[in-house]
Design an enzyme around this catalytic site. Structure first.
Site, PDB file in Angstrom:
ATOM      1  N   SER A 200       0.801  -1.225   0.000  1.00 22.74           N
ATOM      2  CA  SER A 200       0.000   0.000   0.000  1.00 22.74           C
ATOM      3  C   SER A 200       0.833   1.274   0.000  1.00 22.74           C
ATOM      4  CB  SER A 200      -0.954   0.035   1.202  1.00 22.74           C
ATOM      5  OG  SER A 200      -0.281   0.435   2.365  1.00 22.74           O
TER       6      SER A 200
ATOM      7  N   LYS B  17       1.778   4.446   6.946  1.00 24.66           N
ATOM      8  CA  LYS B  17       1.020   5.291   6.018  1.00 24.66           C
ATOM      9  C   LYS B  17       1.629   6.692   5.979  1.00 24.66           C
ATOM     10  CE  LYS B  17      -2.006   1.944   5.629  1.00 24.66           C
ATOM     11  NZ  LYS B  17      -2.106   1.130   4.406  1.00 24.66           N
TER      12      LYS B  17
END
Length: 199
Positions: free
Chosen positions: A25, A71
């Site tokens: 991701s 993230k």
């Protein structure tokens, strides 16, 4: 030997700790299997800026093993975040993410909500691989409290050929920062480095 062990434990608990990136991701910024060194002092001393990459502990969830996530910081406390036609808007202004979003992917809602107001001492976080990321767009995860942030990814050190300072990958042209809270602000040595999911 005891002194060395105490020093290692102290460093990993309070200063810096290695993590292995899992899943995809954060492509292309971070690849599956790369190793990063996480600065655990940054959230408490220097603050966090938009564009920083952070490792954090997700909220407890049935069937989840508690593996940390990694993230990018997108929205800061008090900001209004909107996903409009595939573009991230911060307080009504489009955010230039061309430096890191994977292959120019659009940023689309993953639930029915496309607007958020970031609460105090929270962050709105997204993965760079926008169509393959479990992040703040999902209701069960949502905006992440600062107290759940383990630290800022500072150095990519493995494989050696791609070693670099990760802070240099921050988006440019936006100096907005989140300073650490002024109240009371926390990982132990493990046989293998923890593996943050990019999920």
């Amino acid at each position: 030997i005891l002194l060395t062990l105490l020093v290692v434990v102290g460093v990993q608990t309070f200063v810096a700790q290695p993590y292995r990136v899992e899943r995809e991701s954060m492509l292309d910024t971070l690849q599956d299997g790369e190793m990063v060194l996480v600065d655990k002092l940054a959230p408490h001393l220097g603050g966090l800026a938009r564009g920083d990459i952070v490792v954090f502990q997700p909220p407890p969830r049935a069937g989840d093993d508690g593996t940390p996530f990694i993230k990018r910081v997108i929205g800061l406390p008090g900001e209004f975040v909107e996903l409009r036609e595939g573009v991230v808007m911060i307080d009504g202004i489009p955010l230039d993410e061309s430096a890191y979003v994977y292959r120019g992917q659009p940023t689309l809602p993953t639930d029915t909500i496309a607007t958020w107001t970031v609460p105090p001492d929270h962050l709105f976080l997204l993965g760079d691989h926008r169509v393959d990321s479990t992040d703040s767009r999902m209701g069960w995860l949502g905006m992440v409290p600062l107290e759940r942030v383990i630290g800022r990814a500072a150095v990519r050190y493995w494989p050696v050929e791609v070693a670099s300072m990760i802070w240099s990958l921050r988006s440019t042209g936006n100096e907005a920062m989140m300073r650490p809270p002024r109240g009371p602000g926390e990982i132990a040595l493990t046989p293998m480095p923890p593996r943050p999911r990019t999920g």
